[in-house]
Design a protein around this motif. Structure first.
Motif, PDB file in Angstrom:
ATOM      1  N   ALA A 156       0.843  -1.348   0.144  1.00  0.00           N
ATOM      2  CA  ALA A 156       0.001   0.178  -0.057  1.00  0.00           C
ATOM      3  C   ALA A 156       0.792   1.349   0.017  1.00  0.00           C
ATOM      4  O   ALA A 156       2.000   1.167   0.230  1.00  0.00           O
ATOM      5  CB  ALA A 156      -0.891   0.095   1.262  1.00  0.00           C
ATOM      6  N   ILE A 195      -9.147   6.474   2.735  1.00  0.00           N
ATOM      7  CA  ILE A 195      -8.442   5.267   2.130  1.00  0.00           C
ATOM      8  C   ILE A 195      -8.920   4.977   0.779  1.00  0.00           C
ATOM      9  O   ILE A 195     -10.312   5.043   0.736  1.00  0.00           O
ATOM     10  CB  ILE A 195      -8.603   4.110   3.310  1.00  0.00           C
ATOM     11  N   LEU A 223      -2.311  -2.325   9.304  1.00  0.00           N
ATOM     12  CA  LEU A 223      -2.610  -0.974   8.499  1.00  0.00           C
ATOM     13  C   LEU A 223      -3.844  -0.336   9.459  1.00  0.00           C
ATOM     14  O   LEU A 223      -3.817   0.999   9.227  1.00  0.00           O
ATOM     15  CB  LEU A 223      -3.453  -1.559   7.225  1.00  0.00           C
ATOM     16  N   SER A 269      -4.729   1.500  -0.866  1.00  0.00           N
ATOM     17  CA  SER A 269      -4.621   0.338  -0.092  1.00  0.00           C
ATOM     18  C   SER A 269      -4.733  -0.830  -1.351  1.00  0.00           C
ATOM     19  O   SER A 269      -4.062  -1.861  -0.637  1.00  0.00           O
ATOM     20  CB  SER A 269      -5.964  -0.134   0.530  1.00  0.00           C
ATOM     21  N   THR A 311      -9.328   2.679  -2.053  1.00  0.00           N
ATOM     22  CA  THR A 311      -9.281   1.356  -2.566  1.00  0.00           C
ATOM     23  C   THR A 311      -9.261   1.067  -4.026  1.00  0.00           C
ATOM     24  O   THR A 311      -9.809   2.147  -4.805  1.00  0.00           O
ATOM     25  CB  THR A 311     -10.499   0.265  -1.927  1.00  0.00           C
TER      26      THR A 311
END
Length: 278
Positions: A181, A235, A223, A191, A237
Motif C-alpha cells: 500500500a 483510504i 494497517l 490500499s 481502494t
C-alpha cells in the motif's frame, strides 16, 4: 535499478483475468470502482472496467498509483476526457503485479505513462524473475505475465518525493506475497487489493484471489493501527471506492464467501462492470 524482461504471452493467469474472471464474477457485485473523475484534493480517478488507478498532483506533474490493464482504451479515453497528458505522469507506484494493476506499465504493452519511473515493493519484484509464483494449478506454477525494466524497489516505510508530494511504501502482504500500500502526503492511504468493501464496511479481500488470506488479515490489523496512529484522512481502494479509516477495517477479520449461492456483495455495483464504459 532492476531489469527483468520476458516475452508477453496469454498464460493461465492472463487467460483467467481476461476471460474467466468477468464471467465468474458477473452479477455478484464484487467490484464497485469509482467512475473516472477528479476527486476532492485534486486526486484523479481513472476507471478501467472493474478497477481504479489514481493520479496525485505533484507540482506541474502527477504520480500514479497503479496503471490498469494493458493497452486499455478506458484509461486513455479517461485521460483525454480530463485533459491530462500521459507524459505528465512522472512516476507510477504499483501496489502489486496483477494484470489489472500493472498491465499499463508492462514493457510488452503500449505503456500508459511512457515517461514514468516505476516503483514497487521489494518482495513483489520477486515475481518478475520467477522466485515467486502467483498460483499453483495442479503441478503447474503460474507466473505473472508482467515484464518490467528500469524499475526501483521500495522497502517497508521507504519514501519517494516528487515536488511537494511524498509517497511512502507500507507493506501489506497477503493478496500477493509482496503487496504494498502507499501512504501519500501523510494523509491518504492507497490500499490496492488488501481491502474490499461494500455498504457495510471493509473486509479482507476475497480468498480465491489471495496468495495468503490469513496473512492478508494480519496486514489489515497492521494497517488499521498505522492509520489510527497517523490519523489517516481517507483510504482509496482499488475496487471499492473511498473509505474512512473507521469503515475500511470494520470487518478486517472476515473474507466474504463469494462462492455462496445467490451471493451479491455490493448492491450498488454494476451487474457487469466489464461491459460498462466509464
Amino acid at each position: 535499478m532492476k531489469k527483468y524482461k520476458e516475452k508477453k504471452k496469454m498464460n493461465l493467469i492472463s487467460f483467467f483475468g481476461l476471460k474467466v474472471k468477468p464471467k465468474l464474477t458477473r452479477g455478484k457485485g464484487m467490484w464497485n470502482p469509482l467512475n473516472t473523475q477528479i476527486l476532492d484534493g485534486g486526486v484523479v480517478c481513472l476507471r478501467d472496467k472493474d478497477v481504479n488507478c489514481f493520479l496525485i498532483p505533484a507540482g506541474n506533474s502527477f504520480v500514479a498509483i497503479d496503471s490498469g490493464y494493458s493497452n486499455s482504451k478506458n484509461t486513455r479515453d479517461g485521460l483525454k476526457r480530463l485533459g491530462i497528458d500521459a507524459d505528465s505522469v512522472k512516476a507510477v507506484f504499483l501496489t502489486h503485479l496483477d494484470i489489472d494493476h500493472a498491465g499499463g506499465a508492462d514493457d510488452n504493452s503500449n505503456r500508459l505513462f511512457p515517461k514514468a519511473k516505476v516503483y514497487l515493493g521489494r518482495e513483489e519484484s520477486r515475481y518478475l524473475n520467477g522466485e515467486l509464483f502467483r498460483k499453483k494449478v495442479l503441478f503447474h506454477n503460474c507466473r505473472l505475465p508482467i515484464a518490467l525494466s528500469d524499475f526501483s524497489t521500495l522497502s517497508d516505510g521507504e519514501s519517494v518525493t516528487f515536488g511537494e508530494t511524498t509517497v511512502r511504501a507500507v507493506y501489506a502482504f497477503g493478496h500477493t506475497q509482496g503487496h504494498t500500500a502507499y501512504y501519500v502526503n501523510d494523509k491518504w492511504l492507497f490500499s490496492g487489493d488488501c481491502i474490499i468493501a461494500n455498504e457495510d464496511g471493509g473486509f479482507c479481500f476475497f480468498d480465491f484471489w489471495n496468495s495468503d488470506t490469513a496473512l492478508n488479515k494480519q496486514s489489515l490489523k497492521r494497517l488499521k493501527a498505522f492509520c489510527e496512529e497517523n490519523q489517516t484522512e481517507m483510504i482509496f481502494t482499488s475496487h471499492s471506492g473511498i473509505l474512512s479509516s473507521e469503515r475500511a477495517f470494520q470487518f478486517c477479520d472476515n473474507s466474504p464467501n463469494w462462492r455462496e449461492k445467490g451471493f451479491v456483495f455490493c448492491k450498488n455495483a454494476d451487474f457487469d462492470p466489464y461491459s460498462e464504459k466509464r
